[in-house]
Design an enzyme around this catalytic site. Structure first.
Site, PDB file in Angstrom:
ATOM      1  N   GLY A  45       0.758  -1.278  -0.292  1.00  0.00           N
ATOM      2  CA  GLY A  45      -0.256  -0.008   0.130  1.00  0.00           C
ATOM      3  C   GLY A  45       0.462   1.402   0.092  1.00  0.00           C
ATOM      4  O   GLY A  45       0.076   2.550   0.208  1.00  0.00           O
ATOM      5  N   SER A  46       2.173   1.241  -0.369  1.00  0.00           N
ATOM      6  CA  SER A  46       3.077   2.885  -0.107  1.00  0.00           C
ATOM      7  C   SER A  46       2.945   3.403  -1.480  1.00  0.00           C
ATOM      8  O   SER A  46       2.464   4.660  -1.700  1.00  0.00           O
ATOM      9  CB  SER A  46       4.338   2.242  -0.473  1.00  0.00           C
ATOM     10  N   ASN A  47       2.494   2.937  -2.669  1.00  0.00           N
ATOM     11  CA  ASN A  47       1.311   3.663  -3.364  1.00  0.00           C
ATOM     12  C   ASN A  47       0.091   4.450  -2.695  1.00  0.00           C
ATOM     13  O   ASN A  47      -0.339   5.500  -3.182  1.00  0.00           O
ATOM     14  CB  ASN A  47       0.726   2.864  -5.084  1.00  0.00           C
ATOM     15  N   MET A  66      -3.137  -7.262  -7.715  1.00  0.00           N
ATOM     16  CA  MET A  66      -2.706  -8.542  -8.250  1.00  0.00           C
ATOM     17  C   MET A  66      -3.230  -9.721  -8.799  1.00  0.00           C
ATOM     18  O   MET A  66      -3.136 -10.672  -9.194  1.00  0.00           O
ATOM     19  CB  MET A  66      -1.589  -9.890  -7.499  1.00  0.00           C
ATOM     20  N   ARG A  67      -4.631  -8.536  -9.301  1.00  0.00           N
ATOM     21  CA  ARG A  67      -5.414  -9.639  -9.683  1.00  0.00           C
ATOM     22  C   ARG A  67      -5.395  -8.959 -11.486  1.00  0.00           C
ATOM     23  O   ARG A  67      -5.398  -8.218 -11.725  1.00  0.00           O
ATOM     24  CB  ARG A  67      -6.724 -10.563  -9.763  1.00  0.00           C
ATOM     25  N   ASN A 119      -3.593   1.614 -13.817  1.00  0.00           N
ATOM     26  CA  ASN A 119      -2.693   1.268 -13.057  1.00  0.00           C
ATOM     27  C   ASN A 119      -1.129   1.801 -13.220  1.00  0.00           C
ATOM     28  O   ASN A 119      -0.738   2.097 -13.815  1.00  0.00           O
ATOM     29  CB  ASN A 119      -2.655  -0.210 -13.860  1.00  0.00           C
ATOM     30  N   HIS A 164       2.659   0.009 -13.461  1.00  0.00           N
ATOM     31  CA  HIS A 164       3.374  -1.065 -13.369  1.00  0.00           C
ATOM     32  C   HIS A 164       4.508  -0.177 -13.622  1.00  0.00           C
ATOM     33  O   HIS A 164       5.672   0.542 -13.616  1.00  0.00           O
ATOM     34  CB  HIS A 164       2.891  -1.284 -14.417  1.00  0.00           C
TER      35      HIS A 164
HETATM   36  C1  GRF Z   1       4.572  -1.543  -6.953  1.00  0.00           C
HETATM   37  O1  GRF Z   1       5.640  -1.570  -7.711  1.00  0.00           O
HETATM   38  C2  GRF Z   1       3.850  -0.973  -8.313  1.00  0.00           C
HETATM   39  O2  GRF Z   1       4.269  -1.136  -9.233  1.00  0.00           O
HETATM   40  C3  GRF Z   1       3.133  -2.267  -8.719  1.00  0.00           C
HETATM   41  O3  GRF Z   1       2.923  -3.429  -7.297  1.00  0.00           O
HETATM   42  C4  GRF Z   1       3.492  -2.704  -6.701  1.00  0.00           C
HETATM   43  C5  GRF Z   1       2.680  -2.099  -5.406  1.00  0.00           C
HETATM   44  O4  GRF Z   1       3.761  -1.576  -4.174  1.00  0.00           O
HETATM   45  N1  GRF Z   1       1.576  -2.772  -9.241  1.00  0.00           N
HETATM   46  P1  GRF Z   1       2.800  -0.741  -3.399  1.00  0.00           P
HETATM   47  O5  GRF Z   1       1.481  -2.189  -2.880  1.00  0.00           O
HETATM   48  O6  GRF Z   1       1.900   0.337  -4.011  1.00  0.00           O
HETATM   49  O7  GRF Z   1       3.506  -0.325  -1.373  1.00  0.00           O
END
Ligand code: GRF
Length: 211
Positions: free
Chosen positions: A14-16, A92-93, A114, A116
């Site tokens: 969940g860092s994003n 992840m789906r 998304n 990536h």
């Molecule tokens: C990130 O590297 C993103 O690019 C990929 O999954 C990872 C998610 O990281 N799709 P976080 O859960 O947001 O920390």
């Protein structure tokens, strides 16, 4: 807060999500996160959402349930928030054409976004930073794209690249990558969510051009 309503789908850390939430809190992004939905009960992102005062929902796939049925339950769970966009952040789906159809704009593109961990179209699939490291790539990066029916191949919105020649491990590449993601994703969402872009066809591919 009176931003564009979004729902975040995430499976893990969940860092994003945190970077997006921070950008909203500090006025850098006019959006409102109605809920964070995870397909995993124990995803750390759910705790982070709760701590931020945001509805945290887990909608777990049932064994041998069709993907579209699981997505229908997600749509049901988020209906009350009326999100304009779905923002995938480490979800992840693979999403089905049905979910994409539920977020298709009048102009034809999908309102599912998304991030990536590679400079698409290089290194689609899992572990983009690890792939870049193992290939001896000299530059790595991340890509924000609209989600379409083929995996990791929807129209590219924004990219950030960084050199990795001095990285000694995939973990080092990932560390740099996450830093880049946390800048790129909120910045890209600030023009994607208000739909300040055109989608144009270049040969068989769709390209997003901000205006
Ligand atoms: C990130 O590297 C993103 O690019 C990929 O999954 C990872 C998610 O990281 N799709 P976080 O859960 O947001 O920390």
């Amino acid at each position: 807060m009176n931003g564009i309503p979004i729902v975040v789908l995430a499976s893990g850390r969940g860092s994003n999500f945190e970077a997006i939430h921070r950008a909203i809190q500090t006025g850098g992004l006019a959006a409102e996160i109605g809920a964070v939905v995870s397909d995993r009960r124990d995803a750390p992102v759910l705790q982070k959402a709760k701590a931020a005062g945001i509805s945290a929902l887990s909608v777990l796939p049932k064994p041998s349930e069709a993907r579209a049925l699981h997505e229908r339950r997600i749509l049901e769970a988020i209906r009350a928030f009326s999100p304009r966009f779905l923002v995938l952040a480490g979800y992840m789906r693979i999403v089905t054409p049905e979910l994409i159809g539920a977020f298709r704009s009048e102009r034809g593109y999908s309102r599912i976004v998304n991030i990536h961990p590679s400079l698409l179209p290089a290194f689609p699939g899992l572990d983009g930073y690890g792939q870049a490291f193992r290939h001896g790539a000299k530059i790595a990066g991340c890509t924000v794209h609209l989600v379409d029916t083929e995996v990791d191949s929807g129209p590219i919105c924004a990219q950030q690249a960084f050199p990795i020649v001095d990285c000694a491990s995939a973990e080092e590449v990932e560390k740099r990558g996450l830093k880049a993601e946390h800048e790129l994703y909120p910045a890209a969402l600030s023009w994607i969510l208000p739909e300040k872009f055109e989608v144009e066809k270049r040969e068989e591919r769709l390209c997003v051009r901000p205006h």
